[in-house]
Design an enzyme around this catalytic site. Structure first.
Site, mmCIF file in Angstrom:
data_model
loop_
_atom_site.group_PDB
_atom_site.id
_atom_site.type_symbol
_atom_site.label_atom_id
_atom_site.label_comp_id
_atom_site.label_asym_id
_atom_site.label_seq_id
_atom_site.Cartn_x
_atom_site.Cartn_y
_atom_site.Cartn_z
ATOM 1 N N TYR A 166 0.892 -1.238 -0.094
ATOM 2 C CA TYR A 166 -0.127 0.042 0.071
ATOM 3 C C TYR A 166 1.085 1.214 -0.038
ATOM 4 C CZ TYR A 166 -4.329 -2.736 0.856
ATOM 5 O OH TYR A 166 -5.441 -3.488 0.721
ATOM 6 N N SER A 177 -13.436 -2.494 -0.734
ATOM 7 C CA SER A 177 -14.135 -1.746 -1.557
ATOM 8 C C SER A 177 -15.556 -1.779 -1.491
ATOM 9 C CB SER A 177 -13.764 -2.133 -3.296
ATOM 10 O OG SER A 177 -13.744 -0.866 -4.029
ATOM 11 N N PRO A 178 -16.026 -1.627 -0.105
ATOM 12 C CA PRO A 178 -17.433 -1.800 0.099
ATOM 13 C C PRO A 178 -18.520 -0.891 -0.654
ATOM 14 C CG PRO A 178 -16.378 -1.030 1.876
ATOM 15 C CD PRO A 178 -15.340 -1.278 1.096
ATOM 16 N N LEU A 179 -17.837 0.538 -1.031
ATOM 17 C CA LEU A 179 -18.459 1.447 -1.585
ATOM 18 C C LEU A 179 -18.115 1.584 -3.278
ATOM 19 C CD1 LEU A 179 -18.649 4.303 0.990
ATOM 20 C CD2 LEU A 179 -20.438 2.107 0.646
ATOM 21 N N ALA A 180 -17.218 0.256 -3.680
ATOM 22 C CA ALA A 180 -16.736 0.411 -4.889
ATOM 23 C C ALA A 180 -15.923 1.483 -5.187
ATOM 24 C CB ALA A 180 -18.000 0.251 -6.240
ATOM 25 N N GLY A 181 -15.050 1.715 -4.074
ATOM 26 C CA GLY A 181 -14.004 2.888 -4.285
ATOM 27 C C GLY A 181 -14.838 4.392 -4.348
ATOM 28 N N GLY A 182 -16.026 4.484 -3.774
ATOM 29 C CA GLY A 182 -16.603 5.628 -3.747
ATOM 30 C C GLY A 182 -17.878 5.716 -5.210
#
Lengths: 290, 290, 290
Positions: free
Chosen positions: A45, A200-205
């Site tokens: 990262y 990525s629970p929000l699909a990266g925003g």
């Protein structure tokens, strides 16, 4: 499974904040105070910089370590970095790489142990026995407390799990990426009683802004409508959609803003009914269920 | 497995016949006399009306029940119907829905038990332990005698079967839909010694007429040629194609016409050889085997 | 697993050489002298002629048999040949076909046993119990020493392996066909400790010449560059790419030229590192790893 918190703080973007060590510590403390005590790292990262930024902050208040659970990953080597030492991006699940990466992570994080190590990707050259031996040695030495994988399909999971128990599979899952619901990935976890982590629970925003594809627009509209009805933010509905799965996933929250974290936390006390859950699924799929 | 008949009568179109209760009873009796003693229902057939139409007929001759095996399904909720109570079509595999649906089916069918209950679709929110508990309770109470699924892929089948034994998987299979032969669905059933049921064995009639796609035309031509050669109807060849599979599938016959039922029955004494079977497969696939 | 040699000589093209029996014997002897003692046949190679051509050569020096391992296959029936006796190409995994094919292979090869029999393709009509019984009988009679499959996916492999142990799965694998690395086929073999065999290791020669698709050109370029760097032929790199897999595959070498065989043999002492392996994968895939 190590006793991870229900939400896990993602460190993916820590290096982009331009924060001082003291500011980073403040963020860690704030997460911890809110019950988000688990932090999700990977060796690579921030171009192999995030673990050290985190460790530097932690060194300002070493006693905090006992309240935290630190997760990191290895198994990908990136070009253009000393630690990756690669000409091209490639996977490496050799015992030597696993050990070297863990020991580097421990030094960078200024800790004596990882609560959880994950193999980052399903290496087609994975030698299950070799990985199991490497993991067993690191566990005997106390350098890692538990082991799991990320982005594994059901067959690769079964292979490695038969050689060394995998406590989790950290997968990408959101209304725009529903495959794990249908390709056996989550079925295999449920059958074995393992809780997934979700990156990525929000699909990266993209669930909230920036992606104007028809699917993203439909999902955004449904999240907004359900949120308005339930009196919560659209992001809270998106997290609740994940938390509704019977495997009890642990989302990795990528936002560094406290408001974003609070929206995720609000989902812990929100249970969607099957119909609302399906409305969101349907918005992503662009079709009703069969 | 409950002792189902080799062919199962489908009730999907019962409500479309415009029959009186006495006429419906006559149809049930005729099936039964021909050895087709198992009847395949679902809560939602005919917009949640078929079970009651069947039960009303059965009430004219209650003693007939002992000669029948009644199969029904639950797990889908449809909008626009009181029993579905839904805004959108969605799956519901909760214990509450399973129990409520079974109890409604028993009242509508005017019987005290289902010989077999099937979960209609693989719900991505399926909680295997919850389903198993619901099934166990209904079995203890004698309300269902056996349990299975419909339209499950191999991984979802394995998940739920590990929690509660699944006696069958009712799948769509015909020469225009050959996936279960190749995607592991039938392999998983054979390995466990479970007999599938097959819905839409004639592709909803498209094998015989109405579908002018090249694949349908090819299949129709081969069924006709083989039928002429064997001295049977094309539909008989289509049923024989299913019955040839080593898992011993039980086709669900959708026709309400006695002639159609007789054509299906004729397949029980017709064993296709592997080459004829492959000619039909090849007609559907549009290519020879690899 | 029978004690096959690390490389296996393919006989697929034996009939195309226009060789006398003495010339064929010389080829067999030369392979054997180089340590390639296993020979891969199928009933239908050369239009059902290759086994007899091989057997005729072997009859010139019968004592050689003890140094060889003979592999053959059955389960496909081809039209236009007395032994296939078919109108169309189709699969046949019946006990009768398996026995008849093996007995024919033994006569043609002029031997009393096959070291290994493979079922050539996953027959959708495969009856695992019937195959297992046929195999057990042939093993009791000493006509086959071991049994395996070819071109099986993971679910079909699991089905038949549960009925009779499968010592191998002979699959097509090369940089232009990477599916078995990712679809569970090789995962399932590794989990069970079974070594695959690999047919078409050079994609039928397309890796080296004749295929001008972008993917083939990219692979050819990378094989050439790595070969130049390592001081070996491009074909040697292609074999080393296969041998690098942790399941220890045994490639079936199709070339009849000694130079080609020597290039394959050179790969046995060449271990690619993960990065070079990935460069080849990437050339085939046209993208970097995820």
């Amino acid at each position: 499974m190590p006793n991870l918190s229900p939400l896990v703080a993602g460190t993916w973007r820590l290096h982009e904040q331009g924060w001082s060590a003291a500011e980073r510590l403040r963020w860690i403390e704030r997460c911890t105070d809110l019950g988000v005590t688990s932090f999700d790292h990977a060796d690579l990262y921030g171009g192999y910089t995030v673990e050290a930024l985190f460790g530097e902050a932690l060194a300002l208040r070493p006693a905090l370590r006992e309240r935290l659970q630190l997760v990191s990953k290895c198994g990908i080597r990136l070009p253009g970095h000393a630690r990756g030492a690669a000409r091209i991006k490639h996977y490496d699940s050799s015992a030597a790489h696993i050990r070297a990466s863990v020991e580097h992570s421990l030094r960078a994080l200024r800790t004596d142990r990882l609560d959880l190590l994950l193999l980052h990707r399903p290496d087609p050259l994975l030698d299950a026995a070799e990985v199991a031996d490497a993991v067993a040695a690191l566990q005997r030495e106390g350098k890692i407390l538990a082991f799991g994988v990320s982005n594994f399909g059901p067959q690769a999971f079964e292979l490695l799990d038969a050689a060394t128990p995998l406590v989790t599979n950290q997968i990408e899952l959101h209304p725009l990426r529903r495959e794990p619901l249908h390709d056996g990935t989550l079925d295999a976890l449920q059958r074995r009683g393992r809780r997934p982590m979700v990156w990525s629970p929000l699909a990266g925003g993209r669930l909230l802004a920036g992606d104007e594809s028809p699917a993203a627009q439909r999902v955004r509209w449904v999240l907004g409508a359900l949120g308005a009805q339930l009196g919560v933010a659209p992001a809270t509905v998106a997290y609740a959609w994940l938390l509704r799965h019977p495997t009890h996933p642990r989302p990795v929250v990528g936002t560094m803003r406290e408001a974003g974290l609070q929206q995720a936390l609000a989902a812990l006390s929100l249970r969607l009914d099957a119909e609302a859950w399906t409305e969101i699924w349907q918005a992503g799929a662009g079709q009703e269920v069969a």
